[in-house]
Every structure is written in C-alpha cells, then in structure tokens.
Scaffold this motif. Structure first.
Motif, PDB file in Angstrom:
ATOM      1  N   VAL A 137       0.850  -1.189   0.000  1.00 53.07           N
ATOM      2  CA  VAL A 137       0.000   0.000   0.000  1.00 53.07           C
ATOM      3  C   VAL A 137       0.887   1.241   0.000  1.00 53.07           C
ATOM      4  O   VAL A 137       1.801   1.362   0.831  1.00 53.07           O
ATOM      5  CB  VAL A 137      -0.936   0.033   1.227  1.00 53.07           C
ATOM      6  CG1 VAL A 137      -1.810   1.286   1.184  1.00 53.07           C
ATOM      7  CG2 VAL A 137      -1.806  -1.221   1.261  1.00 53.07           C
ATOM      8  N   ALA A 138       0.613   2.142  -0.915  1.00 54.55           N
ATOM      9  CA  ALA A 138       1.315   3.422  -1.009  1.00 54.55           C
ATOM     10  C   ALA A 138       0.295   4.539  -0.853  1.00 54.55           C
ATOM     11  O   ALA A 138      -0.922   4.289  -0.793  1.00 54.55           O
ATOM     12  CB  ALA A 138       2.058   3.541  -2.330  1.00 54.55           C
ATOM     13  N   SER A 139       0.773   5.771  -0.807  1.00 57.50           N
ATOM     14  CA  SER A 139      -0.151   6.895  -0.652  1.00 57.50           C
ATOM     15  C   SER A 139       0.381   8.113  -1.389  1.00 57.50           C
ATOM     16  O   SER A 139       1.591   8.320  -1.486  1.00 57.50           O
ATOM     17  CB  SER A 139      -0.342   7.223   0.834  1.00 57.50           C
ATOM     18  OG  SER A 139      -1.322   8.226   1.013  1.00 57.50           O
ATOM     19  N   VAL A 140      -0.546   8.916  -1.901  1.00 62.60           N
ATOM     20  CA  VAL A 140      -0.193  10.172  -2.553  1.00 62.60           C
ATOM     21  C   VAL A 140      -1.101  11.265  -2.028  1.00 62.60           C
ATOM     22  O   VAL A 140      -2.274  11.024  -1.728  1.00 62.60           O
ATOM     23  CB  VAL A 140      -0.318  10.077  -4.090  1.00 62.60           C
ATOM     24  CG1 VAL A 140      -1.721   9.675  -4.520  1.00 62.60           C
ATOM     25  CG2 VAL A 140       0.075  11.405  -4.754  1.00 62.60           C
ATOM     26  N   GLY A 141      -0.552  12.463  -1.887  1.00 64.34           N
ATOM     27  CA  GLY A 141      -1.350  13.585  -1.428  1.00 64.34           C
ATOM     28  C   GLY A 141      -1.033  14.856  -2.186  1.00 64.34           C
ATOM     29  O   GLY A 141       0.087  15.046  -2.676  1.00 64.34           O
ATOM     30  N   GLN A 142      -2.042  15.711  -2.273  1.00 65.22           N
ATOM     31  CA  GLN A 142      -1.887  17.009  -2.928  1.00 65.22           C
ATOM     32  C   GLN A 142      -2.021  18.107  -1.878  1.00 65.22           C
ATOM     33  O   GLN A 142      -2.900  18.038  -1.012  1.00 65.22           O
ATOM     34  CB  GLN A 142      -2.983  17.221  -3.976  1.00 65.22           C
ATOM     35  CG  GLN A 142      -3.152  16.096  -4.975  1.00 65.22           C
ATOM     36  CD  GLN A 142      -4.534  16.140  -5.623  1.00 65.22           C
ATOM     37  OE1 GLN A 142      -5.530  16.445  -4.983  1.00 65.22           O
ATOM     38  NE2 GLN A 142      -4.584  15.807  -6.905  1.00 65.22           N
ATOM     39  N   CYS A 143      -1.149  19.114  -1.940  1.00 62.10           N
ATOM     40  CA  CYS A 143      -1.267  20.275  -1.059  1.00 62.10           C
ATOM     41  C   CYS A 143      -1.225  19.813   0.406  1.00 62.10           C
ATOM     42  O   CYS A 143      -0.242  19.247   0.865  1.00 62.10           O
ATOM     43  CB  CYS A 143      -2.554  21.015  -1.404  1.00 62.10           C
ATOM     44  SG  CYS A 143      -2.903  22.480  -0.411  1.00 62.10           S
ATOM     45  N   TRP A 144      -2.284  20.048   1.147  1.00 67.91           N
ATOM     46  CA  TRP A 144      -2.426  19.572   2.526  1.00 67.91           C
ATOM     47  C   TRP A 144      -2.189  18.068   2.596  1.00 67.91           C
ATOM     48  O   TRP A 144      -1.548  17.561   3.531  1.00 67.91           O
ATOM     49  CB  TRP A 144      -3.832  19.911   3.010  1.00 67.91           C
ATOM     50  CG  TRP A 144      -4.281  19.297   4.285  1.00 67.91           C
ATOM     51  CD1 TRP A 144      -4.100  19.787   5.554  1.00 67.91           C
ATOM     52  CD2 TRP A 144      -5.014  18.076   4.435  1.00 67.91           C
ATOM     53  NE1 TRP A 144      -4.676  18.944   6.474  1.00 67.91           N
ATOM     54  CE2 TRP A 144      -5.250  17.887   5.815  1.00 67.91           C
ATOM     55  CE3 TRP A 144      -5.509  17.124   3.536  1.00 67.91           C
ATOM     56  CZ2 TRP A 144      -5.950  16.792   6.314  1.00 67.91           C
ATOM     57  CZ3 TRP A 144      -6.199  16.033   4.028  1.00 67.91           C
ATOM     58  CH2 TRP A 144      -6.413  15.872   5.397  1.00 67.91           C
ATOM     59  N   GLY A 145      -2.673  17.360   1.604  1.00 70.31           N
ATOM     60  CA  GLY A 145      -2.467  15.917   1.551  1.00 70.31           C
ATOM     61  C   GLY A 145      -1.011  15.544   1.381  1.00 70.31           C
ATOM     62  O   GLY A 145      -0.576  14.472   1.814  1.00 70.31           O
ATOM     63  N   GLY A 146      -0.234  16.420   0.736  1.00 69.59           N
ATOM     64  CA  GLY A 146       1.197  16.192   0.610  1.00 69.59           C
ATOM     65  C   GLY A 146       1.883  16.236   1.960  1.00 69.59           C
ATOM     66  O   GLY A 146       2.751  15.408   2.264  1.00 69.59           O
ATOM     67  N   LYS A 147       1.495  17.210   2.781  1.00 64.92           N
ATOM     68  CA  LYS A 147       2.016  17.287   4.147  1.00 64.92           C
ATOM     69  C   LYS A 147       1.675  16.003   4.914  1.00 64.92           C
ATOM     70  O   LYS A 147       2.530  15.432   5.598  1.00 64.92           O
ATOM     71  CB  LYS A 147       1.399  18.488   4.854  1.00 64.92           C
ATOM     72  CG  LYS A 147       1.745  18.622   6.334  1.00 64.92           C
ATOM     73  CD  LYS A 147       3.141  19.163   6.544  1.00 64.92           C
ATOM     74  CE  LYS A 147       3.374  19.541   7.998  1.00 64.92           C
ATOM     75  NZ  LYS A 147       4.695  20.162   8.218  1.00 64.92           N
ATOM     76  N   MET A 148       0.432  15.563   4.779  1.00 66.47           N
ATOM     77  CA  MET A 148      -0.002  14.329   5.439  1.00 66.47           C
ATOM     78  C   MET A 148       0.892  13.157   5.025  1.00 66.47           C
ATOM     79  O   MET A 148       1.300  12.337   5.857  1.00 66.47           O
ATOM     80  CB  MET A 148      -1.447  14.034   5.068  1.00 66.47           C
ATOM     81  CG  MET A 148      -2.466  14.965   5.687  1.00 66.47           C
ATOM     82  SD  MET A 148      -3.089  14.358   7.270  1.00 66.47           S
ATOM     83  CE  MET A 148      -4.121  12.987   6.710  1.00 66.47           C
ATOM     84  N   ASN A 149       1.203  13.085   3.757  1.00 60.75           N
ATOM     85  CA  ASN A 149       1.958  11.949   3.247  1.00 60.75           C
ATOM     86  C   ASN A 149       3.407  11.952   3.696  1.00 60.75           C
ATOM     87  O   ASN A 149       3.968  10.894   3.995  1.00 60.75           O
ATOM     88  CB  ASN A 149       1.861  11.892   1.727  1.00 60.75           C
ATOM     89  CG  ASN A 149       0.685  11.068   1.280  1.00 60.75           C
ATOM     90  OD1 ASN A 149       0.815   9.878   1.026  1.00 60.75           O
ATOM     91  ND2 ASN A 149      -0.470  11.694   1.198  1.00 60.75           N
ATOM     92  N   ILE A 150       4.020  13.107   3.727  1.00 60.14           N
ATOM     93  CA  ILE A 150       5.405  13.158   4.189  1.00 60.14           C
ATOM     94  C   ILE A 150       5.485  12.730   5.651  1.00 60.14           C
ATOM     95  O   ILE A 150       6.390  11.989   6.044  1.00 60.14           O
ATOM     96  CB  ILE A 150       5.992  14.561   3.969  1.00 60.14           C
ATOM     97  CG1 ILE A 150       6.059  14.873   2.460  1.00 60.14           C
ATOM     98  CG2 ILE A 150       7.390  14.669   4.581  1.00 60.14           C
ATOM     99  CD1 ILE A 150       6.447  16.298   2.129  1.00 60.14           C
ATOM    100  N   MET A 216       4.622  26.206 -12.912  1.00 62.09           N
ATOM    101  CA  MET A 216       3.267  25.937 -12.447  1.00 62.09           C
ATOM    102  C   MET A 216       2.991  26.619 -11.108  1.00 62.09           C
ATOM    103  O   MET A 216       3.892  26.850 -10.305  1.00 62.09           O
ATOM    104  CB  MET A 216       3.048  24.435 -12.291  1.00 62.09           C
ATOM    105  CG  MET A 216       2.978  23.664 -13.601  1.00 62.09           C
ATOM    106  SD  MET A 216       1.452  23.998 -14.538  1.00 62.09           S
ATOM    107  CE  MET A 216       2.100  25.114 -15.810  1.00 62.09           C
ATOM    108  N   HIS A 217       1.702  26.906 -10.865  1.00 66.20           N
ATOM    109  CA  HIS A 217       1.251  27.485  -9.606  1.00 66.20           C
ATOM    110  C   HIS A 217       0.871  26.372  -8.634  1.00 66.20           C
ATOM    111  O   HIS A 217       0.640  25.232  -9.035  1.00 66.20           O
ATOM    112  CB  HIS A 217       0.036  28.389  -9.850  1.00 66.20           C
ATOM    113  CG  HIS A 217      -1.140  27.654 -10.429  1.00 66.20           C
ATOM    114  ND1 HIS A 217      -1.249  27.374 -11.780  1.00 66.20           N
ATOM    115  CD2 HIS A 217      -2.252  27.118  -9.854  1.00 66.20           C
ATOM    116  CE1 HIS A 217      -2.370  26.710 -12.004  1.00 66.20           C
ATOM    117  NE2 HIS A 217      -2.997  26.535 -10.850  1.00 66.20           N
ATOM    118  N   HIS A 218       0.794  26.711  -7.364  1.00 63.46           N
ATOM    119  CA  HIS A 218       0.348  25.752  -6.361  1.00 63.46           C
ATOM    120  C   HIS A 218      -1.075  25.295  -6.698  1.00 63.46           C
ATOM    121  O   HIS A 218      -1.970  26.111  -6.874  1.00 63.46           O
ATOM    122  CB  HIS A 218       0.362  26.398  -4.966  1.00 63.46           C
ATOM    123  CG  HIS A 218      -0.115  25.491  -3.893  1.00 63.46           C
ATOM    124  ND1 HIS A 218       0.653  24.465  -3.377  1.00 63.46           N
ATOM    125  CD2 HIS A 218      -1.304  25.431  -3.236  1.00 63.46           C
ATOM    126  CE1 HIS A 218      -0.028  23.830  -2.461  1.00 63.46           C
ATOM    127  NE2 HIS A 218      -1.222  24.384  -2.342  1.00 63.46           N
TER     128      HIS A 218
END
Length: 253
Positions: A137-150, A216-218
């Motif tokens: 199982v892996a995970s990917v996140g965007q923006c806030w989700g990126g923080k969660m994933n790290i 690219m923009h955030h």
C-alpha cells in the motif's frame, strides 16, 4: 541542487489520455475503514493499492481523474476517502486575499484540517486495504495531503509516499522518513525547502524521486488546475506519468 533528481527508474509510464473538460469519473462511492464516504476505482482484488489524499477542496474532476489514471495505469485499487466529511474548503477563499478568506482557511486548518486528527484515519485506511488483500500500500497527497503523506512516510503503514505541490513544507518532516518519497513542488511551494526534503529522501531510498514544476502554480495538478490551459495540461500529464512510474518501481521492487 538541480530541480530534478535523476535515478535508475524505468522509462516513464504511459498514462491514458487526459480529458481537459467534462470528465466523468470511472469509480464509485461507499463507506470505508470507519469513514462514511470514499471514492473507489480499480480492481477490488488488485495486488497493490494506493490511498489518495486530496487537497483541501475535496472531490474535484481534476483530482478524481488523477485517481483513475493511477488505477488504470498501474492496475491497482485506489481509495480516496472524504477526509472532510462533506465540508471541504470553498475554492472562493483561495488565494486568501481578504480577512474573510484568511479566517475561513485558518478555521479549517484549526479543525477538520488538522493533520493530527486525520493521520490516524489515513493509517486506518492503509491497514484496512491490507486486511482486504493488498500486499503493498502506497499513498499520494496534494497540497495539505502532501504534508499528510510526508508525515506518514515516517511510519510503517506504507511502502512509499508522494506529495504533489505540498503545503506547509518543513525539512524536519523528512528527517524521519522510512520509505521512498516522490516530491513534486510548484514555484509557490518553497522549492529550496523541498530540495532539502528530497536530499533526505534520496538517502532513505534510491527510488525516491523529485522534480520541480517552476512554471506551475500551487494546485496545478488538483482542484486549482486548469486543464484547458495547454501548459497546465502538459505538466498535469507529466506529473501523473512520473508519479505512476515512481509507484510502479516501488511495487516492483
């Protein structure tokens, strides 16, 4: 450090054609792992699975299409829970230019968007996928989700984590990484801080990947992405192709 880490990964995955408008998601919705709602796509009996942590704006066509791309390209099960219980951030508050906008965003991150509240749910989803038969199982996140994933990369719940245009970047978050990290910041995401995280991730695993999207923009690969803009569309295709390659290499390792 350059804006891209080269590694020995196989050639980038070819992904399905991206639809710039009128996208119809291929998955379905239902409860999962104690959460009332989640988006599911990909084979239920897939050997591997990915948890998708969307940005603060929740279910948007650009984000759902990304989940579908990963499921189809990698033949994996993708689960995208509704972390915000049907109350995502209203897109009109971003960028936060007024006091009203700033208050709304501050309230959001102080309540439903608190990572310490949502991380246990992310881990529960990962463990449920394993109980349901997923070997990796892996995970990917965007923006806030990126923080969660790290942050999640410092645990044993996932074999790899990824962050696309991550928010609240802090190099210290990567100091405890245990698994490969793919990190893809925009020009707005403090690339200098992301580079430090990428260097730390590369020490953890040669499978870690990093590329800056300084044109690219955030939010370009999530709810704030404009897929009718040719340059945005091109980089959206690029980042999800690169992400799919990263996950494939981890799953095949």
């Amino acid at each position: 450090m350059s804006g891209e880490i080269k590694n020995d990964n196989k050639a980038c995955c070819s992904i399905p054609p991206v639809q710039s408008e009128g996208y119809e998601p291929k998955g379905s919705y239902g409860p999962y792992a104690g959460l009332d709602k989640a988006y599911f796509v990909g084979p239920e009996d897939a050997e591997n699975a990915i948890v998708f942590v969307f940005d603060i704006f929740g279910y948007y066509p650009q984000t759902l299409q990304a989940a579908d791309i990963l499921a189809q390209t990698l033949n994996v099960r993708v689960v995208m829970p509704d972390w915000f219980r049907g109350k995502p951030m209203d897109l009109r508050h971003f960028p936060p230019l007024t006091d009203e906008n700033k208050k709304a965003i501050g309230d959001f991150f102080g309540d439903i968007g608190r990572t310490d509240k949502r991380l246990p749910e992310l881990y529960a989803v990962a463990e449920q996928l394993k109980k349901d038969g997923a070997k990796k199982v892996a995970s990917v996140g965007q923006c806030w989700g990126g923080k969660m994933n790290i942050l999640a990369g410092a645990t044993d719940h996932f074999v790899a984590v990824a962050a696309i245009h991550p928010a609240f970047t802090d190099p210290a978050d990567a100091e405890k990484l245990k698994v490969p990290l793919a990190l893809f910041p925009s020009k707005d995401d403090t690339p200098d801080q992301c580079q430090i995280q990428a260097e730390l991730a590369k020490k953890v695993s040669p499978l870690s990947d990093y590329k800056e999207y300084l044109n690219m923009h955030h939010g370009w690969a999530a709810a704030r992405g404009d897929l009718q803009d040719p340059e945005n569309l091109k980089e959206y295709e690029d980042v999800y192709s690169r992400l799919a390659t990263f996950f494939r290499n981890v799953f095949d390792a």
